[in-house]
Design an enzyme around this catalytic site. Structure first.
Site, PDB file in Angstrom:
ATOM      1  N   SER A 158       0.875  -1.206   0.026  1.00 54.29           N
ATOM      2  CA  SER A 158       0.199  -0.034  -0.178  1.00 54.29           C
ATOM      3  C   SER A 158       0.805   1.159   0.114  1.00 54.29           C
ATOM      4  O   SER A 158       1.874   1.250   0.637  1.00 54.29           O
ATOM      5  CB  SER A 158      -1.051  -0.028   1.164  1.00 54.29           C
ATOM      6  N   TYR A 183      -0.184  -0.421  10.726  1.00 53.99           N
ATOM      7  CA  TYR A 183      -0.569  -0.707   9.348  1.00 53.99           C
ATOM      8  C   TYR A 183       0.811  -0.346   8.342  1.00 53.99           C
ATOM      9  O   TYR A 183       0.953  -0.948   7.400  1.00 53.99           O
ATOM     10  CB  TYR A 183      -1.809   0.167   8.901  1.00 53.99           C
TER      11      TYR A 183
END
Length: 320
Positions: A158, A183
């Protein structure tokens, strides 16, 4: 051969779909595994690969939901897999190896994002454990099945990898948990994993890529409050998308499908891709690209060693 981190001019782009990048590609006779291949980008990836002729295995923590989601897609089967449970990971891999099949594509697509502090296994932080360690263990267990001279492994990362590198002094956030930092670390780990796997596997012809699929509204946002997404400009009060840069699931699946199948990257690997091309290095303050901390070979080797220590598996230990 290492691959430069530079665009190669594929002719595809942010609005290309998984079907677009598979046009003219016949995957008949090939076998793919897509973790999380029954929801969001994963389901679109499964559908596209199967439509091109691949046999697709979808291992899932919620197998009944997976079976229902892929019903009617020819050439797809499901199995049990909980990436946060190393026994489950080993069990799935052993069942696949026992089938005697050769594996051509693995897309490490499953993941969790910005969840509340959660501990799994021996107290591991859930995002690092699920998004990275589970996939690390899976690929190492499956290594004997990966087709020499042609298999590809795609780690779905990501743009959030730019948030942080690996927090070597506290990878499990035992002190001061922050869901977005956690994350970001997990997404950096996905890129570093691909860098090191490619370095270790390229002599056998097994290549690895990391990809940023783009921003897409999928069940990945399940841990985010609607108010948070409205404030971020992603959706309106009725839940409708408002950010014009967001992709559809068909567009979001394209880059991972492209990296897994395209002849344009034959003989390449160890790079971060976005918008169906190899990405450039991120510039200061610019959008897109890959940050240097996520492609550093030394960091990649260090993470591999830590992952091997934590999971107790390393397919390359005897060869090194």
């Amino acid at each position: 051969m290492t691959t430069p981190q530079h665009t190669i001019g594929t002719g595809f782009g942010a609005r290309s779909t998984a079907d677009d990048v598979l046009d003219g590609i016949d995957l008949s006779g090939s076998t793919a595994i897509v973790t999380g291949g029954y929801s969001g980008l994963g389901l679109e990836t499964t559908r596209a690969l199967a439509a091109a002729g691949a046999r697709v295995v979808v291992p899932a923590r919620r197998r009944a939901a997976a079976r229902e989601a892929v019903e009617g897609i020819h050439g797809v089967e499901t199995d049990d897999l909980d990436l946060s449970d190393l026994d489950s990971v080993r069990g799935f891999a052993e069942r696949f190896l026992d089938s005697g099949r050769q594996l051509d594509i693995v897309i490490d697509n499953a993941g969790i994002m910005a969840c509340p502090e959660t501990r799994v296994g021996p107290g591991w932080e859930a995002q690092f454990a699920t998004n990275h360690l589970g996939h690390y263990a899976l690929i190492n267990h499956l290594w004997p099945a990966l087709a020499p001279g042609g298999a590809r492994v795609v780690a779905v990362s990501s743009g959030a990898h730019g948030i942080t590198g690996i927090r070597w002094d506290d990878v499990h956030f035992e002190h001061g948990y922050d869901r977005w930092q956690a994350y970001g670390q997990a997404k950096t780990a996905n890129v570093l994993f691909a860098v090191q796997l490619d370095a270790l596997g390229r002599d056998a012809g097994v290549r690895a890529f990391a990809v940023h699929p783009g921003s897409i509204l999928t069940p990945l946002q399940r841990h985010l409050a609607k108010e948070e997404m409205v404030e971020a400009g992603w959706i309106d009060e009725q839940g409708n998308p408002t950010d014009p840069t967001f992709k559809t699931p068909e567009q979001g699946a394209a880059t991972q499908v492209w990296a897994a199948t395209s002849p344009q990257v034959a003989g390449m690997g160890g790079v971060y891709c976005e918008d169906c091309d190899i990405a450039e290095q991120a510039g200061d303050g610019s959008d897109g690209g890959v940050h240097a901390h996520a492609t550093d070979p030394g960091e990649a080797a260090r993470l591999w060693a830590l992952s091997a220590e934590l999971t107790g598996v390393d397919a390359f230990a005897a060869a090194e």
